[in-house]
Motif scaffolding. Structure first.
Motif, PDB file in Angstrom:
ATOM      1  N   UNK A 103      37.033  38.140  26.550  1.00  0.00           N
ATOM      2  CA  UNK A 103      36.328  39.220  25.863  1.00  0.00           C
ATOM      3  C   UNK A 103      35.305  39.896  26.762  1.00  0.00           C
ATOM      4  N   UNK A 104      34.845  39.226  27.809  1.00  0.00           N
ATOM      5  CA  UNK A 104      33.839  39.780  28.714  1.00  0.00           C
ATOM      6  C   UNK A 104      34.416  40.958  29.472  1.00  0.00           C
ATOM      7  N   UNK A 105      33.735  42.093  29.419  1.00  0.00           N
ATOM      8  CA  UNK A 105      34.189  43.289  30.111  1.00  0.00           C
ATOM      9  C   UNK A 105      33.273  43.632  31.272  1.00  0.00           C
ATOM     10  N   UNK A 106      32.914  42.662  32.038  1.00  0.00           N
ATOM     11  CA  UNK A 106      32.015  42.881  33.158  1.00  0.00           C
ATOM     12  C   UNK A 106      32.691  43.542  34.334  1.00  0.00           C
ATOM     13  N   UNK A 107      31.911  43.849  35.325  1.00  0.00           N
ATOM     14  CA  UNK A 107      32.423  44.486  36.526  1.00  0.00           C
ATOM     15  C   UNK A 107      33.070  43.453  37.429  1.00  0.00           C
ATOM     16  N   UNK A 108      34.314  43.674  37.806  1.00  0.00           N
ATOM     17  CA  UNK A 108      34.997  42.790  38.739  1.00  0.00           C
ATOM     18  C   UNK A 108      34.460  43.107  40.134  1.00  0.00           C
ATOM     19  N   UNK A 109      33.870  42.116  40.783  1.00  0.00           N
ATOM     20  CA  UNK A 109      33.219  42.377  42.063  1.00  0.00           C
ATOM     21  C   UNK A 109      34.188  42.515  43.222  1.00  0.00           C
ATOM     22  N   UNK A 110      35.451  42.182  43.014  1.00  0.00           N
ATOM     23  CA  UNK A 110      36.403  42.204  44.114  1.00  0.00           C
ATOM     24  C   UNK A 110      37.301  43.430  44.123  1.00  0.00           C
ATOM     25  N   UNK A 111      37.226  44.254  43.121  1.00  0.00           N
ATOM     26  CA  UNK A 111      38.183  45.344  43.017  1.00  0.00           C
ATOM     27  C   UNK A 111      37.481  46.649  42.656  1.00  0.00           C
ATOM     28  N   UNK A 112      38.295  47.606  42.349  1.00  0.00           N
ATOM     29  CA  UNK A 112      37.791  48.920  41.957  1.00  0.00           C
ATOM     30  C   UNK A 112      36.867  48.802  40.752  1.00  0.00           C
ATOM     31  N   UNK A 113      35.722  49.472  40.789  1.00  0.00           N
ATOM     32  CA  UNK A 113      34.820  49.408  39.637  1.00  0.00           C
ATOM     33  C   UNK A 113      35.429  50.098  38.418  1.00  0.00           C
ATOM     34  N   UNK A 114      35.039  49.624  37.266  1.00  0.00           N
ATOM     35  CA  UNK A 114      35.468  50.217  35.993  1.00  0.00           C
ATOM     36  C   UNK A 114      34.512  51.378  35.695  1.00  0.00           C
ATOM     37  N   UNK A 115      34.930  52.580  36.021  1.00  0.00           N
ATOM     38  CA  UNK A 115      34.054  53.745  35.895  1.00  0.00           C
ATOM     39  C   UNK A 115      33.643  54.026  34.451  1.00  0.00           C
ATOM     40  N   UNK A 116      34.372  53.486  33.485  1.00  0.00           N
ATOM     41  CA  UNK A 116      34.016  53.737  32.089  1.00  0.00           C
ATOM     42  C   UNK A 116      32.728  53.022  31.685  1.00  0.00           C
ATOM     43  N   UNK A 117      32.305  52.006  32.455  1.00  0.00           N
ATOM     44  CA  UNK A 117      31.064  51.302  32.124  1.00  0.00           C
ATOM     45  C   UNK A 117      29.953  51.563  33.138  1.00  0.00           C
ATOM     46  N   UNK A 118      30.240  52.339  34.167  1.00  0.00           N
ATOM     47  CA  UNK A 118      29.236  52.656  35.192  1.00  0.00           C
ATOM     48  C   UNK A 118      28.279  53.705  34.656  1.00  0.00           C
ATOM     49  N   UNK A 119      26.993  53.426  34.755  1.00  0.00           N
ATOM     50  CA  UNK A 119      25.973  54.383  34.301  1.00  0.00           C
ATOM     51  C   UNK A 119      25.346  55.151  35.453  1.00  0.00           C
ATOM     52  N   UNK A 120      25.228  54.518  36.614  1.00  0.00           N
ATOM     53  CA  UNK A 120      24.632  55.152  37.792  1.00  0.00           C
ATOM     54  C   UNK A 120      25.756  55.701  38.663  1.00  0.00           C
ATOM     55  N   UNK A 121      26.063  56.994  38.516  1.00  0.00           N
ATOM     56  CA  UNK A 121      27.187  57.583  39.235  1.00  0.00           C
ATOM     57  C   UNK A 121      26.876  57.870  40.698  1.00  0.00           C
ATOM     58  N   UNK A 122      25.637  57.690  41.106  1.00  0.00           N
ATOM     59  CA  UNK A 122      25.285  57.849  42.516  1.00  0.00           C
ATOM     60  C   UNK A 122      25.485  56.540  43.281  1.00  0.00           C
ATOM     61  N   UNK A 123      25.633  55.440  42.563  1.00  0.00           N
ATOM     62  CA  UNK A 123      25.775  54.122  43.200  1.00  0.00           C
ATOM     63  C   UNK A 123      27.122  53.990  43.895  1.00  0.00           C
ATOM     64  N   UNK A 124      27.083  53.312  45.038  1.00  0.00           N
ATOM     65  CA  UNK A 124      28.294  53.007  45.789  1.00  0.00           C
ATOM     66  C   UNK A 124      28.559  51.507  45.656  1.00  0.00           C
ATOM     67  N   UNK A 125      29.829  51.140  45.488  1.00  0.00           N
ATOM     68  CA  UNK A 125      30.225  49.751  45.291  1.00  0.00           C
ATOM     69  C   UNK A 125      31.002  49.254  46.497  1.00  0.00           C
ATOM     70  N   UNK A 126      30.647  48.099  46.993  1.00  0.00           N
ATOM     71  CA  UNK A 126      31.327  47.566  48.168  1.00  0.00           C
ATOM     72  C   UNK A 126      32.716  47.059  47.823  1.00  0.00           C
ATOM     73  N   UNK A 127      33.565  47.047  48.816  1.00  0.00           N
ATOM     74  CA  UNK A 127      34.874  46.411  48.715  1.00  0.00           C
ATOM     75  C   UNK A 127      34.745  45.086  49.454  1.00  0.00           C
ATOM     76  N   UNK A 128      34.745  43.989  48.716  1.00  0.00           N
ATOM     77  CA  UNK A 128      34.520  42.670  49.313  1.00  0.00           C
ATOM     78  C   UNK A 128      35.576  42.341  50.365  1.00  0.00           C
TER      79      UNK A 128
END
Length: 94
Positions: A21-46
């Motif tokens: 049920x947890x819909x958190x951000x997967x740290x290893x893959x593409x971010x889920x843009x539907x839950x991202x609030x800060x659109x200026x943030x950049x996410x690393x590719x591990x």
């Protein structure tokens, strides 16, 4: 004995239900843009420090951006740095 096994099964079932049920951000893959609030943030590719992800506002899928040659992405700096300045940091889920 049966009560212990039953309790273990119930706890395992509860754990599995909560984890699915947890819909958190997967740290290893593409971010889920539907839950991202800060659109200026950049996410690393591990798996590849020469790339990072961004979620432009109004876009469902993230853009996959490559750093210039001889550069790698550092999430704390929110930008690409020369390889000599790059260092591995433990990933976090925020």
């Amino acid at each position: 004995m049966y009560k212990g096994a039953l309790l273990c099964c119930l706890l395992l079932g509860l754990f599995l239900a909560l984890s699915m049920a947890y819909r958190g951000q997967d740290i290893y893959a593409e971010p889920d843009c539907s839950i991202v609030e800060d659109h200026a943030r950049k996410f690393r590719d591990i798996s590849d420090p020469t790339h990072y992800w961004v979620c432009p506002e109004g876009q469902e899928k993230a853009d996959y951006i490559q750093c210039p040659d001889n550069y790698a992405f550092m999430e704390p700096q929110q930008g690409c740095v020369v390889w000599e300045e790059w260092k591995w940091l433990e990933p976090y889920t925020k």
